[in-house]
Scaffold this active site. Sequence first.
Site, PDB file in Angstrom:
ATOM      1  N   SER A 132       0.833  -1.204   0.000  1.00 50.85           N
ATOM      2  CA  SER A 132       0.000   0.000   0.000  1.00 50.85           C
ATOM      3  C   SER A 132       0.863   1.248   0.000  1.00 50.85           C
ATOM      4  CB  SER A 132      -0.891  -0.010   1.248  1.00 50.85           C
ATOM      5  OG  SER A 132      -1.470   1.253   1.481  1.00 50.85           O
ATOM      6  N   TYR A 181      -2.849   0.067  10.213  1.00 54.35           N
ATOM      7  CA  TYR A 181      -2.976  -0.638   8.933  1.00 54.35           C
ATOM      8  C   TYR A 181      -1.724  -0.424   8.086  1.00 54.35           C
ATOM      9  CZ  TYR A 181      -4.058  -1.096   3.985  1.00 54.35           C
ATOM     10  OH  TYR A 181      -3.983  -1.398   2.647  1.00 54.35           O
ATOM     11  N   LYS A 195       1.479  -3.109   6.733  1.00 52.94           N
ATOM     12  CA  LYS A 195       2.023  -3.237   5.376  1.00 52.94           C
ATOM     13  C   LYS A 195       3.525  -2.970   5.362  1.00 52.94           C
ATOM     14  CE  LYS A 195      -1.819  -4.108   3.089  1.00 52.94           C
ATOM     15  NZ  LYS A 195      -2.058  -5.421   2.440  1.00 52.94           N
TER      16      LYS A 195
END
Length: 334
Positions: free
Chosen positions: A124, A149, A153
Amino acid sequence: MRILLTGGTGFIGSHTAALLLEAEHDVVLYDNLSNSRAEVVDRLERITGRRPVLVVGDIRDEEAMRCALNEHRIEAVIHFAGLKAVGESVEKPLEYYDNNIVGTLRLLEAMRAEGVKSLIFSSSSTVYGTPKSLPLTEEMPTGEATNPYGRTKLHIEQILADCAKADPELRVVCLRYFNPIGAHPSGLIGEDPNGIPNNLLPYVARVAHGRLPKVRVFGNDYPTPDGTGVRDYIHVMDLAEGHVKALPYVTSHPGWIAINLGCGRGYSVLEVIRAFEKASGQTIPFEIVPRREGDIAANWGDPSRAEKLLGWRARYDIDDMCRDAWRFESMLEG
């Protein structure tokens, strides 16, 4: 090739599966169905004339992963599975670290045990954190992700780089997505999360359809042209094609590399709402609410490395994205 897609019945996984099936690959979807539906398999068969295998399982179950890799003689893995909502990750960091990071470790252990050496990871643009300049290139520093989040990643990218360094046969491509939206042009598959959507476009689509009352716009005081957040939106079919184009690369280039997948320009939240009004013919009510913790003002990328190494570039614009998303939404039951 024989390819396993973790999270394969999800939004990006299902669209990638469609293109892989059309390209005559053998596709196995591995998913716990926590945020997707098994009927995607039937829809993929309608779209492509070929039926993928579905294995229902959790990526944290190493034994189940090993069985799937072994039974189907998998040659490459595309790793989509993971929790993915920025706001929810701030509220539930433990769940995100457990699912995303522990799940990836179990996958890597299963791949090592079964001798699978090619991996494409669904990363991402959040790994770049708050941009110091735009557009974002792969040479820019990572390590300051603004939410759990994004940190999952980032940590997974670092884990994969370490593993590739330790094992000279391991081949890893981390595809850094920007903001995928849209749907398959058939209208048979698209983004239809369980419960209230966390991402902008499915939320806008449900408001246009009358399934939700109004769009919440998180902040209108960012330093952007209209005050709302600006993102590099990419059609999910362009993104899916990026995975197909990455397969020949990952199977022939040992080591680790990161590659941006985006359109190379940004659209604001209000621009997306206006484009969806145009596509749907519906007026979309919205309200401005406070900024969401973990969000940044603007984010778009430079996709030139993908064009150079993979021969890939985005073909669709925001009108195409909204048109296809509305076609999918219109085919759903209210």
